[in-house]
Design an enzyme around this catalytic site. Sequence first.
Site, PDB file in Angstrom:
ATOM      1  N   LYS A  12       1.122  -0.906  -0.339  1.00 46.30           N
ATOM      2  CA  LYS A  12       0.060   0.168  -0.031  1.00 46.30           C
ATOM      3  C   LYS A  12       1.075   1.574  -0.098  1.00 46.30           C
ATOM      4  O   LYS A  12       0.526   2.196  -0.645  1.00 46.30           O
ATOM      5  CB  LYS A  12      -1.172   0.376   1.163  1.00 46.30           C
ATOM      6  CG  LYS A  12      -2.240  -1.047   1.101  1.00 46.30           C
ATOM      7  CD  LYS A  12      -3.002  -0.673   2.641  1.00 46.30           C
ATOM      8  CE  LYS A  12      -3.812  -1.226   2.297  1.00 46.30           C
ATOM      9  NZ  LYS A  12      -4.752  -0.978   3.849  1.00 46.30           N
ATOM     10  N   ASP A  68     -10.389   2.651   5.576  1.00 45.52           N
ATOM     11  CA  ASP A  68     -10.701   1.728   5.488  1.00 45.52           C
ATOM     12  C   ASP A  68     -11.207   0.988   4.570  1.00 45.52           C
ATOM     13  O   ASP A  68     -11.959   1.657   4.001  1.00 45.52           O
ATOM     14  CB  ASP A  68     -11.748   2.225   7.167  1.00 45.52           C
ATOM     15  CG  ASP A  68     -12.125   0.963   7.960  1.00 45.52           C
ATOM     16  OD1 ASP A  68     -10.666  -0.583   7.935  1.00 45.52           O
ATOM     17  OD2 ASP A  68     -13.268   0.519   8.207  1.00 45.52           O
ATOM     18  N   PHE A 157      -6.754 -10.016  -2.789  1.00 44.76           N
ATOM     19  CA  PHE A 157      -6.536 -10.391  -1.329  1.00 44.76           C
ATOM     20  C   PHE A 157      -8.631 -10.610  -1.322  1.00 44.76           C
ATOM     21  O   PHE A 157      -8.972 -10.019  -1.911  1.00 44.76           O
ATOM     22  CB  PHE A 157      -5.385  -9.937  -0.396  1.00 44.76           C
ATOM     23  CG  PHE A 157      -6.069  -8.703  -0.569  1.00 44.76           C
ATOM     24  CD1 PHE A 157      -6.821  -7.969   0.353  1.00 44.76           C
ATOM     25  CD2 PHE A 157      -5.029  -6.985  -1.735  1.00 44.76           C
ATOM     26  CE1 PHE A 157      -6.249  -6.286   0.153  1.00 44.76           C
ATOM     27  CE2 PHE A 157      -4.895  -6.805  -2.132  1.00 44.76           C
ATOM     28  CZ  PHE A 157      -6.194  -5.386  -0.792  1.00 44.76           C
TER      29      PHE A 157
END
Length: 203
Positions: A12, A68, A157
Amino acid sequence: MKICFATNNSKKIEEVKAALPSTIQLVSLKEIGCTEEIPETTPTIEGNSEQKAMYVYQNYATNCFADDTGLEIEALNGQPGVSSAMYADEIVGSYRDSKENMKLVLKNLNEQAENGNTNRNAQFKTVFTLVLDGKKQQFEGIIKGKIIDTPRGEDGFGYDPIFVPNGYDETFAEMPLSEKNKISHRAIATRKLVEFLNKLDEN
């Protein structure tokens, strides 16, 4: 300007760092000495994103942003939503087990189908919260699609193997990463964040 990305996920960090202007120094939680588990206790994706960013800002006096993400499924009244990463934890006693999470989603959708609700519409949502000198900004990315019956693909994922974005035939787990990164919820939110930081840098 130094900004902390409130994550320990190196992929990330590299992804976002590549899109930022060179004048912005991106640092990880580890680099600012934050090794504890950051709380995520609010009932919304927006709230958890803000909670993580404010925790870092208030406890480490560092400008930062946090993200999030959740999968929201219409037939399940928006579940798993904010609980996406831990959806099956209480049932199977696992901890953030992606395969068990997918199994539970498919089981619950099959039960809905048996009762006549065959709606498979869903969306992935990512929210970034940026905190600069105590001021907050949020950036949202959404991609809509459908949940398929059987997982497909080895890449990606989380719920990627059962999510097919609208306009595509492949799941996120079947797509080349380069393609997914152009259209994904996280990519959309990241672009908005980067555009905002670039404008600040210009000023």
